[in-house]
Motif scaffolding. Structure first.
Motif, PDB file in Angstrom:
ATOM      1  N   ARG A 266     -11.755  41.651  59.574  1.00  0.00           N
ATOM      2  CA  ARG A 266     -13.165  42.061  59.884  1.00  0.00           C
ATOM      3  C   ARG A 266     -13.384  43.700  59.613  1.00  0.00           C
ATOM      4  O   ARG A 266     -14.379  44.338  59.058  1.00  0.00           O
ATOM      5  CB  ARG A 266     -13.808  41.939  61.316  1.00  0.00           C
ATOM      6  N   ARG A 267     -12.274  44.336  59.895  1.00  0.00           N
ATOM      7  CA  ARG A 267     -12.151  45.831  59.569  1.00  0.00           C
ATOM      8  C   ARG A 267     -12.326  46.065  57.946  1.00  0.00           C
ATOM      9  O   ARG A 267     -13.100  47.030  57.626  1.00  0.00           O
ATOM     10  CB  ARG A 267     -10.884  46.452  60.017  1.00  0.00           C
ATOM     11  N   LEU A 268     -11.590  45.180  57.516  1.00  0.00           N
ATOM     12  CA  LEU A 268     -11.647  45.433  55.595  1.00  0.00           C
ATOM     13  C   LEU A 268     -12.914  45.069  55.234  1.00  0.00           C
ATOM     14  O   LEU A 268     -13.560  45.572  54.486  1.00  0.00           O
ATOM     15  CB  LEU A 268     -10.654  44.421  55.224  1.00  0.00           C
ATOM     16  N   THR A 269     -13.681  44.094  55.705  1.00  0.00           N
ATOM     17  CA  THR A 269     -14.934  43.695  55.373  1.00  0.00           C
ATOM     18  C   THR A 269     -15.826  44.744  55.456  1.00  0.00           C
ATOM     19  O   THR A 269     -16.678  45.007  54.849  1.00  0.00           O
ATOM     20  CB  THR A 269     -15.265  42.472  56.001  1.00  0.00           C
ATOM     21  N   ALA A 270     -15.811  45.267  56.676  1.00  0.00           N
ATOM     22  CA  ALA A 270     -16.527  46.556  57.241  1.00  0.00           C
ATOM     23  C   ALA A 270     -16.306  47.719  56.219  1.00  0.00           C
ATOM     24  O   ALA A 270     -17.206  48.183  55.746  1.00  0.00           O
ATOM     25  CB  ALA A 270     -16.411  47.023  58.582  1.00  0.00           C
ATOM     26  N   GLU A 271     -15.060  47.888  55.769  1.00  0.00           N
ATOM     27  CA  GLU A 271     -14.721  48.929  54.778  1.00  0.00           C
ATOM     28  C   GLU A 271     -15.316  48.708  53.423  1.00  0.00           C
ATOM     29  O   GLU A 271     -15.918  49.496  52.562  1.00  0.00           O
ATOM     30  CB  GLU A 271     -13.439  49.252  54.737  1.00  0.00           C
ATOM     31  N   HIS A 272     -15.641  47.360  53.096  1.00  0.00           N
ATOM     32  CA  HIS A 272     -16.002  47.147  51.660  1.00  0.00           C
ATOM     33  C   HIS A 272     -17.572  47.469  51.943  1.00  0.00           C
ATOM     34  O   HIS A 272     -18.144  47.768  50.737  1.00  0.00           O
ATOM     35  CB  HIS A 272     -15.840  45.774  51.405  1.00  0.00           C
ATOM     36  N   TRP A 273     -18.174  47.056  52.933  1.00  0.00           N
ATOM     37  CA  TRP A 273     -19.741  47.340  53.072  1.00  0.00           C
ATOM     38  C   TRP A 273     -20.008  48.910  52.952  1.00  0.00           C
ATOM     39  O   TRP A 273     -20.762  49.259  52.484  1.00  0.00           O
ATOM     40  CB  TRP A 273     -20.346  46.565  54.123  1.00  0.00           C
ATOM     41  N   SER A 274     -19.068  49.728  53.549  1.00  0.00           N
ATOM     42  CA  SER A 274     -19.116  50.861  53.420  1.00  0.00           C
ATOM     43  C   SER A 274     -19.055  51.655  52.100  1.00  0.00           C
ATOM     44  O   SER A 274     -19.798  52.697  51.825  1.00  0.00           O
ATOM     45  CB  SER A 274     -18.240  51.713  54.374  1.00  0.00           C
ATOM     46  N   LEU A 275     -18.352  51.095  51.536  1.00  0.00           N
ATOM     47  CA  LEU A 275     -18.055  51.402  50.187  1.00  0.00           C
ATOM     48  C   LEU A 275     -19.227  51.143  49.356  1.00  0.00           C
ATOM     49  O   LEU A 275     -19.617  51.995  48.474  1.00  0.00           O
ATOM     50  CB  LEU A 275     -16.956  50.670  49.450  1.00  0.00           C
TER      51      LEU A 275
ATOM     52  N   GLU B  23     -15.810  58.245  46.142  1.00  0.00           N
ATOM     53  CA  GLU B  23     -14.376  57.688  45.766  1.00  0.00           C
ATOM     54  C   GLU B  23     -13.587  57.714  46.975  1.00  0.00           C
ATOM     55  O   GLU B  23     -12.625  57.043  47.094  1.00  0.00           O
ATOM     56  CB  GLU B  23     -13.618  59.045  44.655  1.00  0.00           C
ATOM     57  N   TYR B  24     -14.156  58.606  47.935  1.00  0.00           N
ATOM     58  CA  TYR B  24     -13.045  58.698  49.179  1.00  0.00           C
ATOM     59  C   TYR B  24     -13.145  57.336  49.897  1.00  0.00           C
ATOM     60  O   TYR B  24     -12.244  56.580  50.394  1.00  0.00           O
ATOM     61  CB  TYR B  24     -13.665  59.762  50.062  1.00  0.00           C
ATOM     62  N   GLN B  25     -14.185  56.775  49.862  1.00  0.00           N
ATOM     63  CA  GLN B  25     -14.589  55.411  50.541  1.00  0.00           C
ATOM     64  C   GLN B  25     -13.705  54.266  49.939  1.00  0.00           C
ATOM     65  O   GLN B  25     -13.192  53.470  50.343  1.00  0.00           O
ATOM     66  CB  GLN B  25     -16.106  55.149  50.562  1.00  0.00           C
ATOM     67  N   GLN B  26     -13.667  54.728  48.498  1.00  0.00           N
ATOM     68  CA  GLN B  26     -12.871  53.542  47.697  1.00  0.00           C
ATOM     69  C   GLN B  26     -11.471  53.493  48.060  1.00  0.00           C
ATOM     70  O   GLN B  26     -10.748  52.529  48.257  1.00  0.00           O
ATOM     71  CB  GLN B  26     -12.832  54.007  46.182  1.00  0.00           C
ATOM     72  N   HIS B  27     -11.003  54.921  48.352  1.00  0.00           N
ATOM     73  CA  HIS B  27      -9.658  54.955  48.633  1.00  0.00           C
ATOM     74  C   HIS B  27      -9.308  54.364  50.103  1.00  0.00           C
ATOM     75  O   HIS B  27      -8.218  54.121  50.632  1.00  0.00           O
ATOM     76  CB  HIS B  27      -8.819  56.344  48.641  1.00  0.00           C
ATOM     77  N   GLN B  28     -10.615  54.640  51.049  1.00  0.00           N
ATOM     78  CA  GLN B  28     -10.431  54.158  52.320  1.00  0.00           C
ATOM     79  C   GLN B  28     -10.176  52.683  52.243  1.00  0.00           C
ATOM     80  O   GLN B  28      -9.520  51.853  53.207  1.00  0.00           O
ATOM     81  CB  GLN B  28     -11.751  54.607  52.865  1.00  0.00           C
ATOM     82  N   VAL B  29     -11.096  51.968  51.359  1.00  0.00           N
ATOM     83  CA  VAL B  29     -10.868  50.447  51.244  1.00  0.00           C
ATOM     84  C   VAL B  29      -9.387  50.128  50.823  1.00  0.00           C
ATOM     85  O   VAL B  29      -9.003  49.075  51.525  1.00  0.00           O
ATOM     86  CB  VAL B  29     -11.822  49.818  50.238  1.00  0.00           C
ATOM     87  N   GLU B  30      -8.900  50.840  49.815  1.00  0.00           N
ATOM     88  CA  GLU B  30      -7.502  50.585  49.446  1.00  0.00           C
ATOM     89  C   GLU B  30      -6.461  50.906  50.630  1.00  0.00           C
ATOM     90  O   GLU B  30      -5.741  50.110  50.948  1.00  0.00           O
ATOM     91  CB  GLU B  30      -7.153  51.579  48.319  1.00  0.00           C
TER      92      GLU B  30
END
Length: 485
Positions: free
Chosen positions: A89-98, A172-179
């Motif tokens: 779920r945390r990864l899903t949340a990061e994708h939506w934040s991106l 871009e920061y959020q993209q790296h947060q997803v990674e």
């Protein structure tokens, strides 16, 4: 009045002026890679006295594969990681934040274009008796209006340009947060699966030792009934069984906690019967490990790239604060029809338009704008220092992992030797006991040492897998995007 077509001409000239302008403030320059050529003084995955079978070879200058967990050649582990990437779920949340951050870039970029709004209105008007002076006073009347308003702000100092740049850097920061989240999820899935496998192996070892303790107790009781041993020997055997039994509850608690943590990582409830499990026998320890050079690591690890993006955003913020010190020019045009009768609203005689330009320049603000610029510069320097710290912390983690690999190989070899020696000691001691050459206490002591050696070996074996996984994580291994987001 001039005809309306003059407005597009003026707007085109304004756009050309904007394009010819420049953005104030510092331009972002990507930090140079560090000059370090190695992580530790002596790169070695194992000590010289470790057999070639147990030694892991480091391949410097190569980066781990994207799906780094495949190094363990375990279909069971692959399924666990895939399930975690799909369900966390945390990864899903990061994708939506991106996705949110990318839309904010689009929203900010919309300011580059003229803003067009439709307008319409109806009202009732009455002029005061003194407003028109000697002119004839019209009676109260109702008016109708419909049209469009076009506004455009000239970005000749780069306020909008720097704002878009800042928002792009934050995206871009959020993209790296997803990674980074993907890296964390894959790492947690592997480590928790290994922890479960290790604890299951430890519990199995303890249960096997308890079986031996029960056999010892039966042996001593038979000998006691035959009068060949004393009551003390029976009590000692009972004490050993009771002592070893206390090892199980803590291990079972740790196993439960590890399973619950794994359930959270894969995105399911702790009681889910489909929660996957792993055995150490299903894993293969990789003998060749790719190790990125320090300069490559700075361009690979998500946390370093995220810190770089934050520095970029902070640099763009300096440009925004600088541009706020300059005047702002806005062009506004309106066109439409105005009439006091709805029947005449779309008649050519009801056409009305206007073009207005506005300029706002800061003169006195109590030092607010210059203080905001200085604060932005301070934030930029702070982010630069944070970036450098993140790089050094990454180097430290890789160095720790490399040291752990070498020490873990030595530890595993030592535990293997200790287990073999303890097993031989138990065999010989039991034989001597059967022949009447030693007492039961010596047998129990040998069993106790074997127990410690066996548990130590299982833990060292699992730790070596974990150390290998930790190196892959420290080197910035990543995973694919979670499906369905």
């Amino acid at each position: 009045m001039k005809p309306l077509p003059q407005f597009p001409t003026l707007l085109t000239a304004a756009v050309a002026l904007v394009l010819a302008g420049c953005a104030v403030g510092p331009d972002f320059k990507r930090p140079d890679p560090p000059r370090a050529e190695q992580y530790i003084a002596q790169n070695a995955a194992a000590a010289a006295d470790v057999s070639p079978v147990d030694r892991q070879e480091l391949v410097l200058g190569e980066s781990p594969a994207t799906q780094w967990w495949h190094f363990f050649q375990s279909d069971a582990l692959d399924r666990i990681v895939e399930r975690a990437l799909a369900g966390n779920r945390r990864l899903t949340a990061e994708h939506w934040s991106l996705a949110q951050s990318q839309e904010l870039v689009n929203a900010k970029a919309g300011g580059r274009w003229p803003q067009v709004d439709a307008t319409a209105g109806v009202g009732r008007q009455k002029y005061g008796s003194q407003f028109l002076g000697p002119l004839a006073k019209p009676p109260p009347f109702t008016y109708f209006a419909i049209g469009a308003t076009v506004s455009y702000t000239l970005d000749f100092t780069g306020t909008l340009t720097r704002s878009i740049e800042q928002q792009q850097a934050l995206s871009e920061y959020q993209q790296h947060q997803v990674e980074a989240a993907q890296l964390s999820v894959t790492g947690n899935a592997v480590n928790q699966a290994l922890e479960v496998a290790s604890l299951r192996a430890q519990i199995g070892t303890v249960e096997a030792l308890l079986d031996r303790d029960r056999e010892n107790l039966k042996l001593v009781q038979v000998a006691f009934e035959a009068g060949s041993v004393s009551r003390l020997d029976v009590v000692s055997a009972q004490s050993q069984l009771a002592s070893d039994t206390t090892l199980l509850p803590p291990l079972r608690q740790q196993l439960a906690e590890a399973r619950h943590a794994l359930a959270l990582t894969v995105g399911t409830a702790p009681a889910d019967p489909s929660l996957p499990e792993l055995d150490l026998a299903q894993l293969t320890l990789p003998m060749q490990l790719p190790v990125s050079l320090p300069s490559e690591l700075a361009r690979r690890r998500p946390d370093i790239l995220a810190a770089e993006a934050q520095l970029h955003a902070a640099t763009a913020a300096v440009g925004v604060a600088t541009s706020n010190l300059y005047p702002r020019i806005t062009l506004t045009g309106t066109t439409g029809q105005q009439s006091i009768a709805t029947g005449d609203l779309f008649d050519s005689k009801s056409n009305a338009w206007s073009i207005v330009s506005g300029l706002v320049a800061p003169i006195f603000d109590g030092g607010t704008l210059r203080a905001e610029k200085r604060a932005a510069v301070d934030a930029m320097h702070s982010n630069a220092a944070n970036y450098e710290h993140t790089v050094l912390a990454a180097f430290s983690q890789v160095a720790d992992s490399l040291e752990a690999l070498g020490n873990g190989a030595e530890q595993l070899r030592a535990q293997a030797n200790a287990e073999a020696a303890a097993r031989d000691t138990v065999t010989m001691t039991r034989q001597s006991y059967n022949e009447g050459n030693v007492g039961v206490l010596q047998v129990l002591d040998a069993e106790r040492r074997y127990q410690q050696a066996r548990l130590g070996y299982v833990r060292a074996q699992a730790q070596r897998y974990m150390d290998t996984a930790q190196l892959m994580l420290a080197l910035g291994g990543a995973g694919p995007a979670a499906p369905g987001t």
